[in-house]
Design an enzyme around this catalytic site. Structure first.
Site, PDB file in Angstrom:
ATOM      1  N   ASN A   1       2.476  -5.106  -8.663  1.00 40.39           N
ATOM      2  CA  ASN A   1       2.816  -4.963  -7.241  1.00 40.39           C
ATOM      3  C   ASN A   1       1.550  -5.049  -6.398  1.00 40.39           C
ATOM      4  O   ASN A   1       0.458  -5.241  -6.931  1.00 40.39           O
ATOM      5  CB  ASN A   1       3.566  -3.648  -7.004  1.00 40.39           C
ATOM      6  CG  ASN A   1       2.728  -2.455  -7.433  1.00 40.39           C
ATOM      7  OD1 ASN A   1       1.676  -2.195  -6.870  1.00 40.39           O
ATOM      8  ND2 ASN A   1       3.180  -1.746  -8.465  1.00 40.39           N
TER       9      ASN A   1
ATOM     10  N   LYS B   1       2.244 -17.009 -25.541  1.00 40.69           N
ATOM     11  CA  LYS B   1       2.517 -17.450 -24.163  1.00 40.69           C
ATOM     12  C   LYS B   1       3.875 -18.147 -24.112  1.00 40.69           C
ATOM     13  O   LYS B   1       4.159 -19.023 -24.947  1.00 40.69           O
ATOM     14  CB  LYS B   1       1.406 -18.406 -23.719  1.00 40.69           C
ATOM     15  CG  LYS B   1       1.580 -18.868 -22.297  1.00 40.69           C
ATOM     16  CD  LYS B   1       0.471 -19.824 -21.891  1.00 40.69           C
ATOM     17  CE  LYS B   1       0.813 -20.456 -20.559  1.00 40.69           C
ATOM     18  NZ  LYS B   1      -0.003 -21.606 -20.264  1.00 40.69           N
TER      19      LYS B   1
ATOM     20  N   ASP C   1       9.513   8.092 -15.762  1.00 35.31           N
ATOM     21  CA  ASP C   1       8.968   8.546 -14.484  1.00 35.31           C
ATOM     22  C   ASP C   1       7.901   9.628 -14.747  1.00 35.31           C
ATOM     23  O   ASP C   1       8.197  10.699 -15.292  1.00 35.31           O
ATOM     24  CB  ASP C   1      10.074   9.098 -13.590  1.00 35.31           C
ATOM     25  CG  ASP C   1       9.583   9.220 -12.170  1.00 35.31           C
ATOM     26  OD1 ASP C   1       9.805   8.281 -11.389  1.00 35.31           O
ATOM     27  OD2 ASP C   1       8.911  10.239 -11.849  1.00 35.31           O
TER      28      ASP C   1
ATOM     29  N   LYS D   1      13.667  11.638  -2.969  1.00 33.54           N
ATOM     30  CA  LYS D   1      12.699  11.616  -4.079  1.00 33.54           C
ATOM     31  C   LYS D   1      12.074  13.005  -4.277  1.00 33.54           C
ATOM     32  O   LYS D   1      11.876  13.447  -5.409  1.00 33.54           O
ATOM     33  CB  LYS D   1      11.590  10.586  -3.811  1.00 33.54           C
ATOM     34  CG  LYS D   1      12.059   9.176  -4.129  1.00 33.54           C
ATOM     35  CD  LYS D   1      11.030   8.124  -3.790  1.00 33.54           C
ATOM     36  CE  LYS D   1      11.652   6.755  -3.988  1.00 33.54           C
ATOM     37  NZ  LYS D   1      10.973   5.658  -3.364  1.00 33.54           N
TER      38      LYS D   1
END
Ligand code: PMT
Length: 415
Positions: free
Chosen positions: A210, A289, A307, A338
């Site tokens: 990200n 790959k 988590d 959350k």
């Protein structure tokens, strides 16, 4: 005891209209018990006379780098050693630029290079000058080097325009300076910070990740060190220069980050989960790959990562936990969900997807805990980090005090 009592404060004055407020600043500093010496740039003398400052400070005022009479007594090296803190007010855009590049072309900039005392700036300038990319870059560089910024404030400016660029009021500058001489807020606390993204391997050359740059987490780690904490940083791959911390552990994947966090958690009082941990990873990374074979699409099967925050919160002896929420919609609703779902003490929420949050130097934050919230307006991450830690310190202390009260009352009941 007043924090500034018997402290030597060197006030540097830059060439801006806000210089007219410095006599009031010097008077407040002296009322607080400080001894004050004043150094002025040439430009500052166009706004206010050295004689005025000499009368108010009851000390000679210094303006020249090469001054034979000074070298016999208070030359630039002596002045820089004499000071317990240096406060430059007003700090103009020009002065900030000269400090950022380390120029030593007058007495004030030279002694700023020579001093080991904390350097504090009270910026004051036209709001467009403050917002200019060059000034922002200089400000960030100076903050990274540990220079403190007091202000500027928003409001009407001398030029008649309204914006961010007014010097902080003298009485507030004195209060800000006092914080330098009070014990650091996080002295003795052990803080574990996660930062940056994780990488989840698809094959030996590709991964899912990200946009986290690590800037927010690194700013928190640096600020926590400056506030007296012992800091362990668990960081994903970022490309940013590492901050100076007590211990650093580099990781790549969510699994590695979880292992690193759980190996350190017993030795920490506060856990701050700022990392953008992958929620999903490929079920199995290909050992070779993956080749392009002319298909129009490729399906990756993903599984949930564990988590980390929830794992920490489920421990029987857990630290005070602070999570982050990165949201593109319904910020408050999702953050509170959350906070409760993962069982943490506090959550820091930010909008992402636009031009703040991920990657940028600035951020705007909402901080939530059960029964309370705090809003932090858009500011550099390096500055926000201090505000976040101040809130954490306060919440941590109030939780600690109330849990002590409960156990003390249990003892009282059992007697
Ligand atoms: O790094 P920068 O470019 O400076 O950007 C900063 C930031 C936007 C990454 C940061 O401010 C931020 O919001 N970090 C948390 C990002 C995130 O993963 O949010 P989330 O809403 O998906 O996760 C909520 C919390 O759970 C986070 O504290 C996260 O660390 C934690 N989590 C998430 C997944 C997982 N498997 N384990 C976790 O512990």
């Amino acid at each position: 005891m007043k924090p500034l009592f018997n402290k030597n404060i060197l006030v540097g004055i830059g060439g801006g209209i806000a210089a007219y407020k410095v006599p009031e600043l010097v008077r407040h500093l002296r009322d607080a018990g400080a001894t004050v010496r004043v150094v002025m740039t040439q430009a500052a003398t166009a706004f206010i006379t050295p004689l005025t400052l000499q009368a108010i400070s009851s000390n000679p005022v210094y303006t020249e780098l090469f001054d034979p009479s000074m070298e016999a007594g208070m030359g630039h090296i002596e002045l820089s050693r004499w000071a317990d803190a240096v406060l430059i007010a007003p700090a103009t855009a020009n002065l900030m630029a000269r400090l950022a590049i380390g120029l030593a072309d007058d007495l004030l900039t030279t002694l700023c290079l020579a001093t080991s005392a904390p350097l504090c700036l009270a910026p004051a300038m036209n709001h467009l000058m403050w917002a200019a990319p060059a000034t922002r870059a200089n400000r960030d560089l100076l903050l990274e080097r540990g220079v403190r910024m007091f202000g500027p404030n928003e409001g009407k400016q001398a030029c008649g325009e309204v914006g961010l660029g007014r010097m902080e009021e003298p009485v507030d500058l004195v209060r800000s300076l006092e914080t330098l001489f009070t014990p650091p807020l996080l002295a003795g606390q052990r803080i574990l910070v996660t930062a940056g993204p994780t990488r989840e391997a698809i094959d030996p050359v590709r991964f899912l990740s990200n946009r986290s740059s690590g800037k927010m987490g690194y700013a928190i780690a640096s600020a926590a060190m400056a506030m007296g904490a012992r800091v362990t940083l668990v960081t994903g791959p970022t490309g940013q220069p590492f901050p100076r911390v007590t211990t650093r552990i580099n990781v790549l994947s969510a699994r590695e980050m979880q292992e690193a966090v759980l190996s350190q958690i017993d030795a920490c009082d506060i856990f701050i989960a700022c990392a953008a941990v992958a929620d999903y990873r490929p079920i199995a990374a290909a050992s070779q790959k993956i080749k392009k074979r002319g298909e129009h699409s490729l399906t990756l099967v993903l599984e949930h990562t564990d988590d980390i925050l929830t794992a920490v919160n489920n421990l029987s002896h857990r630290p005070f936990t602070v999570g982050f929420a990165a949201e593109t919609d319904q910020l408050e609703l999702n953050a509170l969900d959350k906070l409760r779902h993962k069982g943490m003490d506090m959550i820091v929420a930010n909008w992402v997807g636009g031009n703040i949050g991920f990657e940028s130097d600035d951020n705007a934050l909402q901080v939530y805990w059960e029964g309370g919230k705090y809003e932090l307006d858009c500011a550099p991450k390096v500055k926000l980090a201090y505000s976040i830690l101040e809130i954490i310190a306060e919440r941590f202390q109030s939780k600690h005090v109330s849990s002590m009260t409960i156990s003390e009352s249990k003892i009282a009941l059992s007697r």
